[in-house]
Write an enzyme that holds these catalytic residues in place. Structure first.
Site, PDB file in Angstrom:
ATOM      1  N   GLY A  41       0.821  -1.270  -0.066  1.00  8.91           N
ATOM      2  CA  GLY A  41      -0.102  -0.120   0.114  1.00  8.91           C
ATOM      3  C   GLY A  41       1.078   1.383  -0.162  1.00  8.91           C
ATOM      4  CD  GLU A  95       1.111   0.750   6.487  1.00  8.28           C
ATOM      5  OE1 GLU A  95       1.531   0.730   5.428  1.00  8.28           O
ATOM      6  OE2 GLU A  95       0.579  -0.191   7.003  1.00  8.28           O
ATOM      7  CG  ASP A  96      -1.151   1.637   3.208  1.00  9.59           C
ATOM      8  OD1 ASP A  96      -1.166   1.116   4.498  1.00  9.59           O
ATOM      9  OD2 ASP A  96      -1.811   1.046   2.473  1.00  9.59           O
ATOM     10  CG  ASP A  99      -8.488   0.701  10.568  1.00 14.03           C
ATOM     11  OD1 ASP A  99      -9.302   1.254  11.425  1.00 14.03           O
ATOM     12  OD2 ASP A  99      -9.229  -0.436  10.009  1.00 14.03           O
ATOM     13  CB  VAL A 150      -9.848   5.349   1.875  1.00 14.91           C
ATOM     14  CG1 VAL A 150     -10.871   6.308   2.595  1.00 14.91           C
ATOM     15  CG2 VAL A 150      -8.656   4.973   2.697  1.00 14.91           C
ATOM     16  CG  ASP A 156      -6.110  -3.359  -1.509  1.00 18.04           C
ATOM     17  OD1 ASP A 156      -5.665  -2.943  -0.537  1.00 18.04           O
ATOM     18  OD2 ASP A 156      -6.713  -4.330  -1.525  1.00 18.04           O
ATOM     19  NE  ARG A 162      -2.361  -3.031  -4.223  1.00 21.11           N
ATOM     20  CZ  ARG A 162      -2.244  -3.337  -2.608  1.00 21.11           C
ATOM     21  NH1 ARG A 162      -2.149  -2.146  -1.948  1.00 21.11           N
ATOM     22  NH2 ARG A 162      -2.804  -4.545  -2.211  1.00 21.11           N
TER      23      ARG A 162
HETATM   24  P1  IMP Z   1      -4.576  -1.789  11.029  1.00 24.92           P
HETATM   25  O1  IMP Z   1      -3.638  -2.958  11.112  1.00 24.92           O
HETATM   26  O2  IMP Z   1      -6.003  -1.913  11.497  1.00 24.92           O
HETATM   27  O3  IMP Z   1      -3.911  -0.543  11.372  1.00 24.92           O
HETATM   28  O4  IMP Z   1      -4.740  -1.828   9.455  1.00 24.92           O
HETATM   29  C1  IMP Z   1      -3.695  -1.266   8.695  1.00 24.92           C
HETATM   30  C2  IMP Z   1      -3.428  -1.912   7.500  1.00 24.92           C
HETATM   31  O5  IMP Z   1      -4.620  -2.212   6.821  1.00 24.92           O
HETATM   32  C3  IMP Z   1      -2.868  -1.077   6.181  1.00 24.92           C
HETATM   33  O6  IMP Z   1      -1.491  -1.377   6.294  1.00 24.92           O
HETATM   34  C4  IMP Z   1      -3.627  -1.282   5.164  1.00 24.92           C
HETATM   35  O7  IMP Z   1      -2.747  -2.359   4.495  1.00 24.92           O
HETATM   36  C5  IMP Z   1      -5.004  -1.922   5.617  1.00 24.92           C
HETATM   37  N1  IMP Z   1      -6.064  -1.001   5.466  1.00 24.92           N
HETATM   38  C6  IMP Z   1      -6.733  -0.449   6.890  1.00 24.92           C
HETATM   39  N2  IMP Z   1      -7.691   0.315   6.440  1.00 24.92           N
HETATM   40  C7  IMP Z   1      -7.591   0.315   5.147  1.00 24.92           C
HETATM   41  C8  IMP Z   1      -8.503   1.172   4.215  1.00 24.92           C
HETATM   42  O8  IMP Z   1      -9.370   2.138   4.350  1.00 24.92           O
HETATM   43  N3  IMP Z   1      -8.187   0.939   2.722  1.00 24.92           N
HETATM   44  C9  IMP Z   1      -7.132   0.093   2.335  1.00 24.92           C
HETATM   45  N4  IMP Z   1      -6.480  -0.518   3.264  1.00 24.92           N
HETATM   46  C10 IMP Z   1      -6.712  -0.472   4.579  1.00 24.92           C
HETATM   47 MG    MG Z   2      -0.896  -2.776   4.665  1.00 24.78          MG
END
Ligand code: IMP
Ligand code: MG
Length: 172
Positions: A41, A95-96, A99, A150, A156, A162
């Site tokens: 991402g 990082e993209d 969440d 998003v 993605d 992407r």
């Molecule tokens: P976390 O581990 O819950 O913080 O999620 C982070 C990872 O989930 C990121 O590296 C993204 O790859 C993916 N991710 C989380 N939210 C989204 C989104 O809205 N769109 C696309 N990828 C997301």
């Molecule tokens: Mg990711």
């Protein structure tokens, strides 16, 4: 295909990415830093960001899988590790989006075990609503966004889209 709506425009992205690089340039001036891109991402974000970086960098790419079909699986997996030794080095992870924070927690534990001098986190997007307790917060953030899925600008939608040059969400 569902309808998609632009959330952050190409111009807003370009301006903010340049500003973020300026913040990094101020903080890391004169240092030699390892930039670690979290695939897939953050590839577009890092490519644009590093064009504006003026301190010395080397680049590494690391792949983490944390999502399947747009939903958190709760399972985080290392697909590809970095290829060089970061012991004693200053590291910035690119990082993209953050969440729940689970991915960055996993990455932090993984990299800290390699004894870097420092690790900072630079994320393009912060969706803070679902952040879990005990997770770290990014040191540098591009945009704070509402709790929507998003995609585009590297992120993605079920593996696709992407390549959109802006950040989009589905129309509700
Ligand atoms: P976390 O581990 O819950 O913080 O999620 C982070 C990872 O989930 C990121 O590296 C993204 O790859 C993916 N991710 C989380 N939210 C989204 C989104 O809205 N769109 C696309 N990828 C997301
Ligand atoms: Mg990711």
């Amino acid at each position: 295909m569902e309808n998609i709506v632009e959330m952050i425009s190409q111009k807003e992205l370009a301006d903010r990415v340049q500003e973020l690089a300026g913040e990094l340039n101020d903080d890391y001036e004169g240092r030699q830093v390892v930039l670690i891109c979290l695939l897939k991402g953050a590839a577009m974000f890092m490519a644009d960001l590093m064009r504006h970086i003026t301190f010395d960098i080397t680049t590494e790419y690391m792949e983490i899988a944390s999502y399947s079909s747009n939903e958190p699986t709760g399972k985080i997996q290392l697909i590809k590790d970095i290829g060089s030794d970061i012991a004693g080095r200053d590291v910035i992870v690119i990082e993209d989006i953050i969440d729940t924070g689970g991915t960055l927690k996993f990455v932090d534990d993984h990299l800290t075990a390699k004894n870097p001098a420092s690790v900072a986190y630079c994320v393009l997007l912060d969706n803070p609503v679902r952040r879990q307790d005990g997770c770290l917060n990014p040191d540098y953030t591009g945009f704070t966004i509402p709790n929507r899925y998003v995609f585009g600008y590297g992120l993605d939608h079920d593996g696709n889209l992407r390549n959109l040059p802006y950040v989009a969400a589905l129309t509700v």
